[in-house]
Design a protein around this motif. Structure first.
Motif, PDB file in Angstrom:
ATOM      1  N   ARG A 215       3.443   2.998  -0.311  1.00 15.97           N
ATOM      2  CA  ARG A 215       2.126   2.393  -0.532  1.00 15.97           C
ATOM      3  C   ARG A 215       2.114   1.546  -1.794  1.00 15.97           C
ATOM      4  NH1 ARG A 215      -2.475   5.097  -1.547  1.00 15.97           N
ATOM      5  NH2 ARG A 215      -1.410   6.856  -2.545  1.00 15.97           N
ATOM      6  N   PHE A 216       2.872   1.964  -2.791  1.00 13.20           N
ATOM      7  CA  PHE A 216       2.907   1.263  -4.077  1.00 13.20           C
ATOM      8  C   PHE A 216       4.279   0.616  -4.261  1.00 13.20           C
ATOM      9  CE2 PHE A 216      -0.399   4.133  -6.432  1.00 13.20           C
ATOM     10  CZ  PHE A 216      -1.317   3.863  -5.438  1.00 13.20           C
TER      11      PHE A 216
ATOM     12  N   GLN B  51       1.913  -3.316  -7.106  1.00 11.54           N
ATOM     13  CA  GLN B  51       1.159  -3.670  -5.915  1.00 11.54           C
ATOM     14  C   GLN B  51       0.776  -2.387  -5.210  1.00 11.54           C
ATOM     15  OE1 GLN B  51       0.243  -6.864  -4.709  1.00 11.54           O
ATOM     16  NE2 GLN B  51      -1.005  -5.622  -3.339  1.00 11.54           N
ATOM     17  N   MET B  52      -0.511  -2.180  -5.020  1.00  6.15           N
ATOM     18  CA  MET B  52      -1.011  -0.956  -4.398  1.00  6.15           C
ATOM     19  C   MET B  52      -1.699  -1.302  -3.090  1.00  6.15           C
ATOM     20  SD  MET B  52      -2.490   0.987  -7.775  1.00  6.15           S
ATOM     21  CE  MET B  52      -3.805  -0.197  -8.046  1.00  6.15           C
ATOM     22  N   THR B  53      -1.287  -0.661  -2.023  1.00  7.26           N
ATOM     23  CA  THR B  53      -1.881  -0.883  -0.724  1.00  7.26           C
ATOM     24  C   THR B  53      -2.339   0.448  -0.130  1.00  7.26           C
ATOM     25  OG1 THR B  53       0.240  -0.672   0.410  1.00  7.26           O
ATOM     26  CG2 THR B  53      -0.383  -2.875  -0.325  1.00  7.26           C
ATOM     27  N   GLY B  54      -3.158   0.368   0.904  1.00  8.64           N
ATOM     28  CA  GLY B  54      -3.638   1.589   1.533  1.00  8.64           C
ATOM     29  C   GLY B  54      -4.293   2.536   0.553  1.00  8.64           C
ATOM     30  N   LEU B  55      -5.102   1.989  -0.334  1.00  6.51           N
ATOM     31  CA  LEU B  55      -5.667   2.805  -1.404  1.00  6.51           C
ATOM     32  C   LEU B  55      -6.628   3.858  -0.876  1.00  6.51           C
ATOM     33  CD1 LEU B  55      -6.080   0.014  -4.063  1.00  6.51           C
ATOM     34  CD2 LEU B  55      -4.784   2.133  -4.367  1.00  6.51           C
TER      35      LEU B  55
ATOM     36  N   ARG C 175      -3.513  -5.374  -7.173  1.00 13.45           N
ATOM     37  CA  ARG C 175      -2.265  -5.653  -7.879  1.00 13.45           C
ATOM     38  C   ARG C 175      -2.537  -5.583  -9.370  1.00 13.45           C
ATOM     39  NH1 ARG C 175       2.577  -7.996  -6.504  1.00 13.45           N
ATOM     40  NH2 ARG C 175       3.756  -9.007  -8.184  1.00 13.45           N
TER      41      ARG C 175
ATOM     42  N   SER D 179      -6.369  -3.118  -1.168  1.00 12.38           N
ATOM     43  CA  SER D 179      -5.201  -3.344  -2.018  1.00 12.38           C
ATOM     44  C   SER D 179      -5.628  -3.873  -3.383  1.00 12.38           C
ATOM     45  CB  SER D 179      -4.257  -4.359  -1.369  1.00 12.38           C
ATOM     46  OG  SER D 179      -3.814  -3.913  -0.110  1.00 12.38           O
TER      47      SER D 179
END
Length: 125
Positions: free
Chosen positions: A65-66, A80-84, A19, A17
């Motif tokens: 995801r975002f 916020q970015m997850t599971g990139l 941010r 992740s």
């Protein structure tokens, strides 16, 4: 002087992740957005948020995801970015419009009259 200053980019492993933050100064914006551009590709829309009612808009493939958010008092917008994934690697740009804009146009670069300098996000596999 109008400025959009991004921060928070960097190198992260796949599945991780990050941010991103964008500090806006000098004008009041009606909508702010994040775009990204990978080498050899066109700049693409990621997400937008309206300043008046904090309504959010996403590219379908990134929804879930975002997450875009804003702190109006601090004039900041975050992503916020997850599971990139490695394919998320790009330069991420903050953009703002000071005009009244139809939501249908949030997805286009020409809608925005102010841009940040970009922040690099690299996702390793």
């Amino acid at each position: 002087q109008v400025q959009l200053v991004e921060s928070g980019g960097g190198l992260v492993q796949a599945g991780g992740s990050l941010r991103l933050s964008c500090l806006a100064s000098g004008r009041t914006f009606t909508v702010m957005a994040w775009f990204r551009q990978a080498p050899g590709k066109e700049r693409e829309f990621v997400a937008a948020i309206t300043w008046s009612n904090l309504r959010t808009y996403y590219t379908e493939s990134m929804k879930g995801r975002f997450t875009i958010s804003s702190d109006v008092a601090k004039n900041t917008v975050s992503l916020q970015m997850t599971g990139l994934k490695p394919e998320d690697s790009a330069v991420y740009y903050c953009a703002g419009s000071t005009d009244g804009v139809w939501s249908a146009n949030f997805y286009y670069t020409h809608t925005y009259n102010y841009w940040g300098q970009g922040t690099q996000v690299t996702v390793s596999s």
